[in-house]
Design an enzyme around this catalytic site. Structure first.
Site, PDB file in Angstrom:
ATOM      1  N   HIS A 153      44.305   0.727  62.943  1.00 50.73           N
ATOM      2  CA  HIS A 153      43.588   0.681  61.666  1.00 50.73           C
ATOM      3  C   HIS A 153      44.539   0.705  60.466  1.00 50.73           C
ATOM      4  CE1 HIS A 153      43.843   5.225  61.701  1.00 50.73           C
ATOM      5  NE2 HIS A 153      43.942   5.016  60.398  1.00 50.73           N
TER       6      HIS A 153
ATOM      7  N   SER B  80      47.673   9.156  59.831  1.00 52.76           N
ATOM      8  CA  SER B  80      47.218   8.124  60.767  1.00 52.76           C
ATOM      9  C   SER B  80      48.394   7.416  61.431  1.00 52.76           C
ATOM     10  CB  SER B  80      46.361   7.096  60.040  1.00 52.76           C
ATOM     11  OG  SER B  80      45.136   7.661  59.652  1.00 52.76           O
TER      12      SER B  80
ATOM     13  N   ASP C  91      42.146   2.073  69.090  1.00 52.84           N
ATOM     14  CA  ASP C  91      42.894   2.181  67.842  1.00 52.84           C
ATOM     15  C   ASP C  91      44.388   2.382  68.129  1.00 52.84           C
ATOM     16  OD1 ASP C  91      43.552   2.383  65.191  1.00 52.84           O
ATOM     17  OD2 ASP C  91      42.745   4.407  64.915  1.00 52.84           O
TER      18      ASP C  91
END
Length: 855
Positions: free
Chosen positions: A656, A805, A711
């Site tokens: 992402h 992330s 992901d």
């Protein structure tokens, strides 16, 4: 990141033997004659009563002489062992009260030094000869140094002691003496000596008193910093099996500050490790040791130590031939603290141990008298508290401690509060003569005794928490006072046997949430059965039978035996196609595969720095502590995501991070820069930091930007990086690798330190735990897939956040090797209760990584 274990054999022919016997025969009529006859031995029982056989007598004599010899040997051994002499060396110091220190006493080759040393040695001889337990065994003494006060002499004394007298000699030497005997030498007629103390000395340290090949003497200069290193640093390792020492001095009435800027010696172990010791003295005696160091420390670790006087001694004892560069250190002098503590007034304020955040000096006593306005009470909140001593049980507080309201505090503690019942409070800090720590940082606050926590619940410790945290199942008060005397809501809470209230979805999740295990008592399987990870019960005999009887592989995951088994998705597969019963065999230091493939490509997951700073949760990491952590910067935007180094050319991150949005092509490799070896976001050009671009970005084809399933992404660097102390790859887990519920795992990153906050400059770290998948699915219904795992704390407080992330979820295995358990993916807010972080499960996608990168 949000912070809040023989019968002998028989043989030969049977034969008949004869014995000479005497028998009285009947006299014949012709006269008296004594008859003699030879009788067979087997007829001996028919003759008169006889004495023992000859062989029995001989055997008895042999046994007697053997026993006699044995007894004599034992007595001789006992006598010799009891009188065997042992060399005992004691280090100590004494005070010469009628001498003033002169500069020449610093030079051990000066005439003045030799003259005074001669008097000290004669005084010691007089003293020891007057003590019955010491005099007969005394051999010699040597003086190693002098320092101010009036003059302190540092010495060693050697004794040759019979073994049976060792304990008595050690008891006698440990007493403090004053030389009060009439002098036996003219040179001692005006020589006043007091405070003579000595301590048993490690034989390794004793050797340094006579060997000056690695001995150095340094004196600090006013306003200057003096540097020193181990021999050869940093280009060559320090000497093997060496005994080195550095005598550090400052001017009279000043103290010394010593900092190790770089420290790398052989790792600590129980057998002959290399060790650096710092003493608050010029005599290497244990009761004056400030710290002992071994292993490797990152540059950011707090290795600053203070003396209580103007001298320090640093020793290096090496017992290995391992190649390490050693240390680089600096020291300087500064004024001695004339007053420690004082009077503090006002509504609030702060105070700390002397020289905080450096280690406080030994032999200190500080008292703070705190007074707030008359209509208020006062509380002390300790934000940082480290008063730990090595090899000591915590809680007794007999050495270093803080005393408030008659209660002593010591050890390592999280934030805690101590309150008074008036507007005054006294805080006393004490450190003894030995090991020191970083101490404490505290604030004092005034509060209304009628309402100490306006609009909040008051813990018995004095801490204030929100009312909605009362009886919610979480111990927000360190003394659990917010969870006592509660009435549980049966609709959504479970009542533990200890009366604590816990969320219903915690029942039967495999974790002891109540503390008394009552939430798991009705969940265990019957006797002789095994409870699977998914809750299924199977026969104990089905465990480790090479079959997946549970359906989730948990019955085969922790089998210690290494056997060939049928291949399933839960078994480890060697390169030769053979599958093993052992769980997580890869890179564990043991060749389990016959072709050795489980130990190939294992130059990963090891840190150059073996020491980690103490963890409270979500705090600054040490430099080089997470050498696989990478910072990804987008052009014009700075740090956006994290990544993990898995080889010299490949990174793993979250898919992402590379989704195009708002007209920005994040999927374009040229937009990104990767910084490896980075610790502080404000120091991109620091030594050891490497900058790289991307050759390509590969997102998983099945990535769903709505559900965040799959992901994961891999990125190829535009050129390889060289591994260093701050840049190293992390190990990738096999597809069969398991990370069980409750396992401690580390999350790291430069993300926001709180929800809606700002990013961190220093790389943050936090220890979190794997959460049972069933529990997680109940918290995040219809949101999890097999490619996801929940890690965190259900009560929140520590979690990844925006900017983390793509970063690593690092699992440190028993041998110290670290595996990439997950990739930071998504979550509902940051560090919220019952909303744990969700991470991409790397083991499930291991084959995909191999396919795309070859790693």
């Amino acid at each position: 990141m949000k912070s809040n274990r023989a019968q002998k054999g028989r043989g030969g022919k049977k034969h008949l033997s004869t014995e000479l016997k005497y028998s009285h025969q009947s006299q014949n009529i012709n006269g008296f004659e004594e008859g003699v006859e030879f009788l067979p031995a087997n007829n001996s029982r028919k003759v008169e009563k006889r004495g023992p056989k000859r062989w029995i007598v001989l055997l008895a004599l042999v046994i007697f002489f053997i026993l006699l010899s044995l007894m004599v040997g034992i007595l001789v051994w006992h006598f010799n062992s009891q009188n065997a002499r042992m060399q005992k060396i004691f280090n100590g110091y004494l005070r010469i009260t009628n001498e003033n220190f002169i500069d020449a006493y610093e030079n051990s080759n000066s005439t003045e030094f030799a003259n005074l040393a001669s008097k000290v040695k004669e005084a010691l001889k007089v003293l020891y000869n007057g003590i019955p337990a010491l005099g007969p065994f005394y051999k010699e003494s040597g003086v190693t140094a002098f320092s101010e006060g009036s003059v302190i002499a540092y010495y060693w004394s050697e004794f040759s002691v019979p073994q049976y007298m060792v304990e008595e000699v050690e008891r006698a030497i440990s007493k403090e003496y004053v030389l009060s005997l009439p002098p036996r030498s003219r040179s001692l007629q005006s020589f006043n000596v007091a405070s003579i103390v000595a301590f048993p000395t490690d034989a390794r340290t004793a050797q340094t008193t006579r060997d000056n090949s690695c001995s150095f003497s340094l004196h600090a200069r006013s306003g200057e910093v003096t540097r020193f290193t181990t021999p050869g640093f940093p280009d060559s390792p320090y000497p093997a099996r060496a005994r080195c020492q550095w005598v550090l001095r400052g001017d009279a009435d000043l103290v010394l500050s010593l900092t190790f800027e770089s420290f790398d010696v052989a790792a600590c172990d129980d057998i002959g490790s290399d060790v650096v010791t710092v003493y608050d003295s010029l005599s290497p005696v244990e009761p004056r040791a400030v710290v002992q160091l071994c292993g490797t420390y990152p540059p950011s670790y707090n290795l600053t130590f203070l003396s209580s006087q103007n001298v320090m001694l640093v020793t290096l004892i090496t017992n290995t031939v391992r190649r390490h560069p050693g240390f680089k250190a600096v020291f300087f002098q500064l004024p001695k603290m004339t007053e420690c503590g004082g009077r503090l007034t006002g509504v609030q304020g702060t105070f700390s141990t002397p020289y905080y955040p450096g280690h406080y000096p030994p032999n200190m006593d500080c008292t703070w008298d705190i007074e707030v306005p008359r209509d208020k009470n006062v509380k002390i909140r300790f934000k940082i508290f480290y008063l730990v001593e090595p090899n000591k049980n915590l809680g007794t507080c007999t050495k270093d401690y803080v005393e408030i309201n008659g209660e002593k505090f010591c050890g390592q503690k999280p934030q805690f509060v101590v309150s008074s019942r008036s507007n005054k409070i006294t805080v006393h800090f004490h450190s003894d003569r030995s090991y020191t720590d970083t101490g404490f940082f505290a604030e004092y606050l005034s509060y209304d005794s009628r309402d100490p926590c306006p609009g909040m619940f008051t813990c018995k410790t004095g801490r204030c928490i929100a009312h909605n945290l009362r009886c919610d199942g979480w111990a927000d008060c360190t003394d659990f006072s917010d969870e006592l005397d509660c009435v549980c809501n049966s609709t959504y809470q479970f009542t533990c046997k200890n009366k604590f209230c816990k969320p219903l979805f915690w029942v039967c999740d495999g974790l002891n949430d109540c503390g008394d295990n009552s939430d798991e008592l009705q969940c265990s399987c019957p006797a002789q059965t095994f409870r699977c990870g998914n809750g299924k019960c199977i026969s104990e005999s089905q465990k480790c039978d090479k079959r997946d009887n549970c359906g989730d592989g948990s019955d085969e995951a922790k089998c210690n035996s290494v056997e060939t088994v049928p291949c399933t998705k839960y078994t480890y597969k060697c390169l030769n196609g053979v599958c093993l019963s052992k769980g997580n065999p890869e890179c564990d230091g043991k060749n389990d595969c016959s072709d050795g493939s489980d130990e190939k490509n294992c130059d990963c997951g090891l840190r150059s720095f073996s020491k980690q700073s103490r963890i409270v949760g979500g705090q600054n990491s040490d430099e080089g502590e997470w050498p696989w952590q990478v910072s990804l910067h987008a052009e014009g935007q700075g740090h956006l995501c994290g990544a993990s180094l898995i080889s010299s050319t490949w990174l793993v991150s979250a898919a992402h991070c590379f989704v195009d949005e708002l007209g920005i092509r994040y999927s374009e490799p040229s937009l990104w820069k990767a910084y490896l070896g980075l610790h502080d976001q404000s120091k991109h050009s620091a030594t050891g930091v490497e900058e790289r671009g991307f050759k390509q970005i590969i997102r998983h084809a099945a990535f769903n930007d709505f559900t965040f399933d799959y992901d994961i992404a891999v990125m190829e660097l535009d050129k390889p990086v060289e591994f260093s102390t701050v840049i190293r790859p992390i190990c990738l887990p096999d597809s069969s690798h398991t990370f069980p519920a409750g396992k401690a795992i580390w999350v790291t990153g430069w993300g926001h330190t709180q929800e809606g906050g700002t990013g961190a400059l220093i790389l943050q770290k936090g220890e979190i735990r794997v959460i049972n998948q069933t529990t997680c699915e109940s918290l995040l219904p219809n949101q999890l897939t097999p490619r996801m795992m929940c890690v965190g704390f259900l009560n929140g407080g520590i979690d990844a956040c925006q900017g983390d992330s793509g970063g690593p979820l690092s699992s440190v295995e028993n041998d110290g090797r670290t595996f990439l358990a997950g990739v930071v993916s998504w979550g509902e807010g940051c560090a919220r209760r019952n909303k744990p972080g969700v991470y991409t499960r790397v083991s499930v996608l291991r084959n995909w990584i191999k396919e795309k990168t070859g790693v």
